[in-house]
Scaffold this motif. Structure first.
Motif, PDB file in Angstrom:
ATOM      1  N   PHE A 200       0.869  -1.048   0.102  1.00  0.00           N
ATOM      2  CA  PHE A 200      -0.066   0.081   0.074  1.00  0.00           C
ATOM      3  C   PHE A 200       0.798   1.066  -0.054  1.00  0.00           C
TER       4      PHE A 200
ATOM      5  N   LYS B 236      -6.788  -4.957  -3.634  1.00  0.00           N
ATOM      6  CA  LYS B 236      -7.621  -4.278  -2.742  1.00  0.00           C
ATOM      7  C   LYS B 236      -7.612  -5.319  -1.417  1.00  0.00           C
TER       8      LYS B 236
ATOM      9  N   LEU C  46      -7.946  -2.047  -6.201  1.00  0.00           N
ATOM     10  CA  LEU C  46      -7.816  -0.522  -5.769  1.00  0.00           C
ATOM     11  C   LEU C  46      -7.058   0.060  -6.786  1.00  0.00           C
ATOM     12  N   THR C  47      -7.741   1.270  -7.048  1.00  0.00           N
ATOM     13  CA  THR C  47      -7.025   2.212  -8.190  1.00  0.00           C
ATOM     14  C   THR C  47      -6.798   3.515  -7.331  1.00  0.00           C
ATOM     15  N   MET C  48      -5.618   4.006  -7.419  1.00  0.00           N
ATOM     16  CA  MET C  48      -5.242   5.231  -6.681  1.00  0.00           C
ATOM     17  C   MET C  48      -4.812   6.254  -7.914  1.00  0.00           C
TER      18      MET C  48
ATOM     19  N   LYS D 285      -2.732   0.670 -10.214  1.00  0.00           N
ATOM     20  CA  LYS D 285      -4.057  -0.359  -9.593  1.00  0.00           C
ATOM     21  C   LYS D 285      -3.119  -1.446  -8.845  1.00  0.00           C
TER      22      LYS D 285
ATOM     23  N   LEU E  50       1.230   4.014  -2.813  1.00  0.00           N
ATOM     24  CA  LEU E  50       0.902   5.258  -2.514  1.00  0.00           C
ATOM     25  C   LEU E  50       1.887   6.365  -2.815  1.00  0.00           C
TER      26      LEU E  50
ATOM     27  N   PRO F 100     -16.045   4.800  -3.401  1.00  0.00           N
ATOM     28  CA  PRO F 100     -14.950   5.837  -3.755  1.00  0.00           C
ATOM     29  C   PRO F 100     -14.947   7.016  -2.979  1.00  0.00           C
TER      30      PRO F 100
ATOM     31  N   ASN G 220      -7.596  10.170  -5.459  1.00  0.00           N
ATOM     32  CA  ASN G 220      -8.615   9.520  -5.661  1.00  0.00           C
ATOM     33  C   ASN G 220      -8.790   7.999  -5.665  1.00  0.00           C
ATOM     34  N   PHE G 221      -9.403   7.014  -4.685  1.00  0.00           N
ATOM     35  CA  PHE G 221      -9.435   5.988  -4.139  1.00  0.00           C
ATOM     36  C   PHE G 221     -10.712   5.187  -4.893  1.00  0.00           C
TER      37      PHE G 221
ATOM     38  N   SER H 186     -12.479   1.618  -5.433  1.00  0.00           N
ATOM     39  CA  SER H 186     -12.394   0.352  -4.832  1.00  0.00           C
ATOM     40  C   SER H 186     -13.481  -0.670  -5.582  1.00  0.00           C
TER      41      SER H 186
END
Length: 363
Positions: free
Chosen positions: A131, A179, A162-164, A176, A135, A185, A155-156, A158
């Motif tokens: 994570f 998760k 998980l896309t950030m 990506k 990040l 979101p 922007n998260f 799920s």
């Protein structure tokens, strides 16, 4: 109160990171609230968007509650030796002493200090290694000012994964990853996430909770809980920025590219920070704007497609390359045309992409 100096200093130093740094902020938001219920001593700070809470297990004779301005106390305590300190609370001041040294500091009014919502149990756990790596490759692209609030956060999204995503309008980072927890979101302020990366980087696991009613997220580790309000608003439709086609694909080594940009940046500072990439067959020439041969370096590449010339602000390039993990050496650059977003990928990390908007130039 007799406390270990290092523990007390650690607690107020952490709490001070979440006080308001604005000169115009209310004095109460520049302070740290310290209170005891006879069984433990609690520490609170807040800038109204973020909240911090921690505690020390320590029995006290009486309950107390006071507010301190932390900076002078932190500086004072940092010069003390390790060991115990004595804190004496008066009506409007505290006296901190160790041996023959003592300092007196004023207390602030703690009336109306904003406390975070009480949470008795953190609901989910988040393993930090992957994570935090993901990040850190995204958060730097968020806007540093709050002119457009949604751009000042990450922007998260799920779904099955998980896309950030983060963007400041000139660049965009997207990754990506697996998760780990369920949540809707939301957009978390980037400056808050940067603090989490700094102060929890040695933790293997974080507690996490989303508080729907408060529109707030909480991260917890050890005796610490760190809260942040979510950014309200719509994140821009970032999918539209990602080109679906490319006319040129270039593969090259990150260390060589970073070195070339740093070399040419010495001259580019006098040319509006612009560096020009001339993509040729199996060569990339890097130079400042308006200088075709005077200041120049070249890199061997693997080039597919047509030759193109694209200009960038070199600061964005260096920022991106500095956030590529050290063990990942190969960069892929996809170019559609000189005025279209340019996509940077990492060969060893196909779940990541970074976009930089090129600069239009006339030579």
């Amino acid at each position: 109160i007799i406390l270990d100096k290092n523990i007390f200093l650690e607690k107020i130093s952490l709490a001070s990171r979440f006080t308001s740094q604005r000169l115009t902020a209310a004095q109460i938001l520049q302070g740290i609230l310290i209170k005891s219920d006879k069984k433990e001593i609690s520490f609170y700070s807040s800038n109204l968007i973020q909240y911090f809470y921690t505690k020390i297990k320590k029995e006290t004779e009486k309950e107390f509650r006071f507010l301190i301005e932390p900076q002078k106390i932190i500086e004072f305590l940092s010069l003390f030796s390790s060991g115990e300190i004595t804190i004496e609370i008066k009506e409007n001041k505290i006296i901190i002493s160790q041996g023959k040294t003592k300092g007196t500091f004023p207390l602030l009014s703690s009336v109306d200090f904003p406390l975070p919502p009480e949470i008795k149990k953190i609901e989910q756990n988040l393993k930090t290694v992957e994570f935090f790596k993901s990040l850190s490759m995204v958060v730097f692209s968020a806007a540093k000012d709050e002119g457009r609030p949604a751009l000042a956060g990450v922007n998260f999204i799920s779904n099955n994964e998980l896309t950030m995503v983060a963007t400041d309008g000139f660049r965009l980072s997207l990754i990506k990853t697996k998760k780990q927890i369920d949540h809707p979101p939301f957009i978390i302020p980037a400056n808050f996430l940067e603090e989490i990366l700094k102060i929890a980087n040695k933790e293997e696991e974080l507690g996490f909770q989303f508080i729907q009613d408060e529109k707030m997220v909480v991260f917890a580790f050890g005796q610490n809980k760190i809260y942040s309000r979510l950014i309200e608003g719509e994140f821009p439709p970032f999918e539209k920025v990602i080109p679906e086609k490319k006319e040129t694909r270039v593969t090259l080594e990150k260390p060589e590219l970073l070195r070339a940009i740093r070399l040419i940046s010495i001259f580019a500072r006098e040319q509006s920070n612009i560096v020009v990439f001339d993509f040729k067959k199996d060569r990339l020439f890097v130079r400042p704007k308006m200088e075709l041969k005077e200041n120049l370096t070249e890199i061997e590449t693997k080039t597919e497609g047509k030759e193109q010339t694209v200009a960038f602000n070199y600061r964005f390039l260096i920022d991106f390359l500095n956030h590529v993990p050290e063990d990942q050496k190969n960069i892929i650059i996809d170019v559609l045309r000189p005025d279209a977003p340019v996509v940077f990928r990492i060969k060893e990390k196909p779940n990541f992409l970074h976009i930089i908007m090129p600069v239009r130039i006339q030579e």
